[in-house]
Design a protein around this motif. Sequence first.
Motif, PDB file in Angstrom:
ATOM      1  N   THR A   4      46.627  24.832  35.053  1.00  0.00           N
ATOM      2  CA  THR A   4      47.534  23.599  34.942  1.00  0.00           C
ATOM      3  C   THR A   4      48.896  23.880  35.691  1.00  0.00           C
ATOM      4  N   LYS A   5      49.286  22.873  36.223  1.00  0.00           N
ATOM      5  CA  LYS A   5      50.434  23.048  36.887  1.00  0.00           C
ATOM      6  C   LYS A   5      51.668  23.398  36.097  1.00  0.00           C
ATOM      7  N   GLY A   6      52.504  24.456  36.550  1.00  0.00           N
ATOM      8  CA  GLY A   6      53.765  25.019  36.169  1.00  0.00           C
ATOM      9  C   GLY A   6      53.445  25.927  34.995  1.00  0.00           C
ATOM     10  N   THR A   7      52.338  26.040  34.333  1.00  0.00           N
ATOM     11  CA  THR A   7      52.028  26.939  33.192  1.00  0.00           C
ATOM     12  C   THR A   7      51.454  28.269  33.406  1.00  0.00           C
ATOM     13  N   GLY A   8      50.328  28.044  34.446  1.00  0.00           N
ATOM     14  CA  GLY A   8      49.518  29.043  34.855  1.00  0.00           C
ATOM     15  C   GLY A   8      48.553  29.419  33.813  1.00  0.00           C
ATOM     16  N   VAL A   9      48.492  28.513  33.028  1.00  0.00           N
ATOM     17  CA  VAL A   9      47.509  28.732  31.983  1.00  0.00           C
ATOM     18  C   VAL A   9      46.205  27.778  32.392  1.00  0.00           C
ATOM     19  N   GLY A  10      44.909  28.467  32.285  1.00  0.00           N
ATOM     20  CA  GLY A  10      43.579  27.789  32.773  1.00  0.00           C
ATOM     21  C   GLY A  10      43.251  26.997  31.697  1.00  0.00           C
ATOM     22  N   ILE A  11      42.686  25.846  32.066  1.00  0.00           N
ATOM     23  CA  ILE A  11      42.172  24.545  31.547  1.00  0.00           C
ATOM     24  C   ILE A  11      41.170  24.910  30.409  1.00  0.00           C
ATOM     25  N   ASN A  12      40.389  25.859  30.661  1.00  0.00           N
ATOM     26  CA  ASN A  12      39.487  26.432  29.700  1.00  0.00           C
ATOM     27  C   ASN A  12      40.120  27.112  28.225  1.00  0.00           C
ATOM     28  N   THR A  13      41.223  27.698  28.591  1.00  0.00           N
ATOM     29  CA  THR A  13      42.016  28.438  27.925  1.00  0.00           C
ATOM     30  C   THR A  13      42.687  27.249  26.850  1.00  0.00           C
ATOM     31  N   LEU A  14      43.263  26.325  27.458  1.00  0.00           N
ATOM     32  CA  LEU A  14      43.737  25.173  26.819  1.00  0.00           C
ATOM     33  C   LEU A  14      43.000  24.456  25.895  1.00  0.00           C
ATOM     34  N   TYR A  15      41.726  24.261  26.240  1.00  0.00           N
ATOM     35  CA  TYR A  15      40.730  23.860  25.593  1.00  0.00           C
ATOM     36  C   TYR A  15      40.224  24.483  24.153  1.00  0.00           C
ATOM     37  N   ARG A  16      40.205  25.902  24.522  1.00  0.00           N
ATOM     38  CA  ARG A  16      39.759  26.911  23.516  1.00  0.00           C
ATOM     39  C   ARG A  16      41.188  26.830  22.310  1.00  0.00           C
ATOM     40  N   TRP A  17      42.205  26.952  22.787  1.00  0.00           N
ATOM     41  CA  TRP A  17      43.485  26.753  21.958  1.00  0.00           C
ATOM     42  C   TRP A  17      43.360  25.626  21.068  1.00  0.00           C
ATOM     43  N   ARG A  18      43.209  24.378  21.712  1.00  0.00           N
ATOM     44  CA  ARG A  18      42.916  23.106  21.179  1.00  0.00           C
ATOM     45  C   ARG A  18      41.811  23.335  20.057  1.00  0.00           C
ATOM     46  N   ASP A  19      40.685  23.682  20.369  1.00  0.00           N
ATOM     47  CA  ASP A  19      39.731  23.638  19.210  1.00  0.00           C
ATOM     48  C   ASP A  19      40.094  24.747  18.052  1.00  0.00           C
ATOM     49  N   GLU A  20      40.578  25.814  18.396  1.00  0.00           N
ATOM     50  CA  GLU A  20      41.175  26.677  17.533  1.00  0.00           C
ATOM     51  C   GLU A  20      41.938  26.038  16.474  1.00  0.00           C
ATOM     52  N   ALA A  21      42.813  25.455  17.019  1.00  0.00           N
ATOM     53  CA  ALA A  21      43.883  24.642  16.271  1.00  0.00           C
ATOM     54  C   ALA A  21      43.218  23.525  15.191  1.00  0.00           C
ATOM     55  N   LYS A  22      42.130  22.904  15.602  1.00  0.00           N
ATOM     56  CA  LYS A  22      41.509  22.071  15.174  1.00  0.00           C
ATOM     57  C   LYS A  22      40.828  22.756  13.939  1.00  0.00           C
ATOM     58  N   ASN A  23      40.327  23.769  13.918  1.00  0.00           N
ATOM     59  CA  ASN A  23      39.680  24.563  13.030  1.00  0.00           C
ATOM     60  C   ASN A  23      40.426  25.250  11.930  1.00  0.00           C
ATOM     61  N   LYS A  24      41.864  25.321  12.126  1.00  0.00           N
ATOM     62  CA  LYS A  24      42.467  26.117  11.041  1.00  0.00           C
ATOM     63  C   LYS A  24      42.933  25.040  10.094  1.00  0.00           C
ATOM     64  N   ARG A  25      43.224  25.724   8.688  1.00  0.00           N
ATOM     65  CA  ARG A  25      43.165  25.026   7.742  1.00  0.00           C
ATOM     66  C   ARG A  25      44.600  24.533   7.435  1.00  0.00           C
ATOM     67  N   GLY A  26      44.790  23.635   6.679  1.00  0.00           N
ATOM     68  CA  GLY A  26      46.114  23.158   6.565  1.00  0.00           C
ATOM     69  C   GLY A  26      46.796  22.261   7.508  1.00  0.00           C
ATOM     70  N   LEU A  27      48.126  21.993   7.528  1.00  0.00           N
ATOM     71  CA  LEU A  27      48.797  21.294   8.454  1.00  0.00           C
ATOM     72  C   LEU A  27      49.006  21.848   9.686  1.00  0.00           C
ATOM     73  N   SER A  28      48.732  21.232  10.850  1.00  0.00           N
ATOM     74  CA  SER A  28      49.134  21.846  12.252  1.00  0.00           C
ATOM     75  C   SER A  28      49.953  20.544  13.079  1.00  0.00           C
ATOM     76  N   ALA A  29      50.107  20.950  14.349  1.00  0.00           N
ATOM     77  CA  ALA A  29      50.888  20.052  15.206  1.00  0.00           C
ATOM     78  C   ALA A  29      50.387  18.875  15.298  1.00  0.00           C
ATOM     79  N   THR A  30      49.012  19.062  15.245  1.00  0.00           N
ATOM     80  CA  THR A  30      48.179  17.659  15.691  1.00  0.00           C
ATOM     81  C   THR A  30      47.609  17.103  14.302  1.00  0.00           C
TER      82      THR A  30
END
Length: 75
Positions: A4-30
Amino acid sequence: MVITKGTGVGINTLYRWRDEAKNKRGLSATTKYKNADKWSRQDKFTVVLETANLSEIEFSEYCREKGIYPEQVKE
């Protein structure tokens, strides 16, 4: 690998982080419950328990991580 532009983070990493955040219990940024008056009783109880013994710095970090305002927790 797509970077991804400007971050140096791969798109697959972003998807993995998103999926991990969805699976956390409790409140999250999303979470759909941004306003404290719309939180479930369980959400409120969880936040109070998790923040009860935190220092001010830890409390601020917790709120940033969960995407909530300290005022919401203090309510």
